[in-house]
Design a protein around this motif. Structure first.
Motif, mmCIF file in Angstrom:
data_model
loop_
_atom_site.group_PDB
_atom_site.id
_atom_site.type_symbol
_atom_site.label_atom_id
_atom_site.label_comp_id
_atom_site.label_asym_id
_atom_site.label_seq_id
_atom_site.Cartn_x
_atom_site.Cartn_y
_atom_site.Cartn_z
ATOM 1 N N ILE A 216 50.749 42.026 40.739
ATOM 2 C CA ILE A 216 49.776 43.121 40.817
ATOM 3 C C ILE A 216 48.801 43.031 39.653
ATOM 4 C CG2 ILE A 216 49.513 45.634 40.941
ATOM 5 C CD1 ILE A 216 52.694 45.549 41.446
ATOM 6 N N SER A 217 47.535 43.285 39.945
ATOM 7 C CA SER A 217 46.544 43.462 38.883
ATOM 8 C C SER A 217 45.744 44.726 39.178
ATOM 9 C CB SER A 217 45.616 42.251 38.781
ATOM 10 O OG SER A 217 44.914 42.050 39.996
ATOM 11 N N TYR A 218 45.342 45.400 38.109
ATOM 12 C CA TYR A 218 44.653 46.685 38.215
ATOM 13 C C TYR A 218 43.438 46.634 37.301
ATOM 14 C CZ TYR A 218 44.123 51.821 37.914
ATOM 15 O OH TYR A 218 43.632 53.113 37.943
ATOM 16 N N THR A 219 42.258 46.909 37.847
ATOM 17 C CA THR A 219 41.029 46.719 37.075
ATOM 18 C C THR A 219 40.912 47.660 35.887
ATOM 19 O OG1 THR A 219 39.869 48.160 38.663
ATOM 20 C CG2 THR A 219 39.698 45.776 39.004
ATOM 21 N N GLU A 220 41.577 48.814 35.918
ATOM 22 C CA GLU A 220 41.456 49.738 34.787
ATOM 23 C C GLU A 220 42.155 49.209 33.546
ATOM 24 O OE1 GLU A 220 43.159 53.948 33.189
ATOM 25 O OE2 GLU A 220 43.155 53.688 35.350
ATOM 26 N N ARG A 221 43.359 48.630 33.751
ATOM 27 C CA ARG A 221 44.136 48.154 32.606
ATOM 28 C C ARG A 221 45.306 47.314 33.126
ATOM 29 N NH1 ARG A 221 45.871 53.379 33.663
ATOM 30 N NH2 ARG A 221 48.140 53.661 33.821
ATOM 31 N N PRO A 222 45.918 46.492 32.269
ATOM 32 C CA PRO A 222 47.120 45.754 32.676
ATOM 33 C C PRO A 222 48.274 46.718 32.922
ATOM 34 C CG PRO A 222 46.130 44.798 30.704
ATOM 35 C CD PRO A 222 45.455 46.118 30.918
ATOM 36 N N GLU B 173 38.429 52.264 41.037
ATOM 37 C CA GLU B 173 39.044 51.076 40.465
ATOM 38 C C GLU B 173 39.665 50.288 41.625
ATOM 39 O OE1 GLU B 173 38.837 50.040 37.440
ATOM 40 O OE2 GLU B 173 38.230 51.819 36.295
ATOM 41 N N THR B 174 40.166 49.090 41.334
ATOM 42 C CA THR B 174 40.734 48.256 42.393
ATOM 43 C C THR B 174 42.113 47.749 42.002
ATOM 44 O OG1 THR B 174 38.522 47.523 43.068
ATOM 45 C CG2 THR B 174 40.381 46.197 43.810
ATOM 46 N N ILE B 175 43.042 47.853 42.938
ATOM 47 C CA ILE B 175 44.370 47.255 42.798
ATOM 48 C C ILE B 175 44.409 46.006 43.671
ATOM 49 C CG2 ILE B 175 46.836 47.532 43.249
ATOM 50 C CD1 ILE B 175 46.432 50.554 42.813
ATOM 51 N N SER B 176 44.785 44.880 43.082
ATOM 52 C CA SER B 176 44.925 43.631 43.832
ATOM 53 C C SER B 176 46.385 43.200 43.813
ATOM 54 C CB SER B 176 44.048 42.531 43.223
ATOM 55 O OG SER B 176 42.689 42.893 43.258
#
Length: 346
Positions: free
Chosen positions: A141-147, A175-178
């Motif tokens: 998982i990656s989150y654009t706001e913060r790790p 924001e985006t969650i990948s």
């Protein structure tokens, strides 16, 4: 040994190598490597037939290790009565197995700033091309706001994996969650060979994106403001606070049922002395912010906002002007920061 020669400093001995023996030894090594690789490949095909993509990927990566010394050569093998080019077949099956996986999750979630996202809102499903759920598939998982600290999850027997975010603190509107299949961890589990890992790192893996729509919480502002015992109708502190909150992009509501946070202001002035013709006045200020559950999330109090004038009422108004400046300069920013940090800060 066919000859030897020596002088005072060196000794030479000459060997003749048999090309036939060398070829036979190479072919024996290649055959042993192919047999070991083919065994892993067979286990992978069995796993695919059994709807177990994770085991299939592990076995396919393991199948590459024995034949690594012969990557520059063509290795043929007989599998299920069919002649195959083993290296090509392993890579092709790896690619098709990865491509057969589908990762689905929510396209978008709505969350209020400062609030968290529950795991039931962030659930992702991995299936194969036939629609069957895939268990034990690692996801990254990656989150654009913060790790995120919990950025690795694994699918359960139903092919699902979930995670949560404790609080959304971004001041952006979205924001985006990948989320993607973590093929890298499968490769590391299957082999420690750096070269193989580097080759497989280029493989494209299934992924999904979720847009996080950040909703600004609504504030309700109420105040009691008096100047030397008399109520102030215009309520300058409430108006200054509302204006600053609106400038920061947060909505104001007059409906208590809609409010996420309630801001209550209490202020009063009193005469504290006189210097010549000037009357000195001090303002007492209390700002309290509570959430919908009634918990206090922010508070500020001071009784040292001073002003003076030769008329007491005007001195009090001047004290309110100074208090309004303090609200605009730091109090609004402090309470917004506290709310953005979420419940852990309360």
């Amino acid at each position: 040994v066919v000859d030897s020669w020596e002088d005072q400093n060196t000794y030479w001995i000459y060997y003749r190598l048999s090309k036939d023996t060398y070829r036979r030894m190479v072919e024996e090594k290649k055959a042993a490597a192919a047999a070991k690789s083919l065994d892993f490949y067979d286990k992978a095909i069995t796993a695919i037939d059994g709807n177990d993509s994770r085991t299939a990927l592990l076995m396919l990566v393991k199948a590459l290790e024995p034949i690594k010394p012969f990557f520059a050569e063509t290795i043929t093998a007989t599998y299920r009565d069919k002649q195959i080019f083993l290296g090509n077949e392993i890579i092709s099956t790896l690619t098709s197995t990865l491509n057969s996986l589908t990762l689905n999750g929510p396209k978008a979630v709505n969350v209020k700033l400062g609030f968290g996202i529950e795991s039931n809102q962030l659930t992702y499903l991995v299936t194969s091309s036939n629609g069957m759920p895939q268990k034990s598939i690692p996801l990254k998982i990656s989150y654009t706001e913060r790790p995120l600290t919990n950025n690795r999850i694994i699918t359960n027997n139903q092919g699902e994996a979930s995670f949560s975010i404790d609080a959304v603190r971004s001041r952006k509107l979205s924001e985006t969650i990948s989320v993607e299949v973590d093929f890298e961890s499968i490769v590391k589990e299957a082999t420690r060979d750096f070269a193989i890992g580097k080759i497989l790192a280029r493989f494209k893996t299934p992924s999904a994106e979720t847009q996080v729509n950040v909703i600004r919480p609504k504030f309700l502002v109420s105040s009691t403001e008096t100047n030397l015992g008399a109520a102030i109708e215009r309520k300058p502190l409430a108006e200054s606070l509302k204006r600053k909150i609106l400038e920061a992009g947060f909505p104001i509501t007059e409906n208590p049922a809609e409010a996420d946070y309630r801001i209550n202001i209490k202020s009063s002035t009193r005469q504290t002395g006189q210097s010549g013709q000037y009357i000195q006045v001090s303002l007492n200020l209390q700002v309290t912010v509570t959430n919908a559950s009634g918990n206090t999330v922010y508070s500020h109090s001071t009784d040292r906002i001073n002003a003076s004038h030769f008329e007491a009422q005007t001195a009090g108004i001047n004290a309110y002007t100074n208090a309004a400046k303090r609200i605009e300069s730091n109090i609004v920013e402090e309470l917004i920061e506290r709310i953005i940090k979420g419940d852990r800060a309360y």
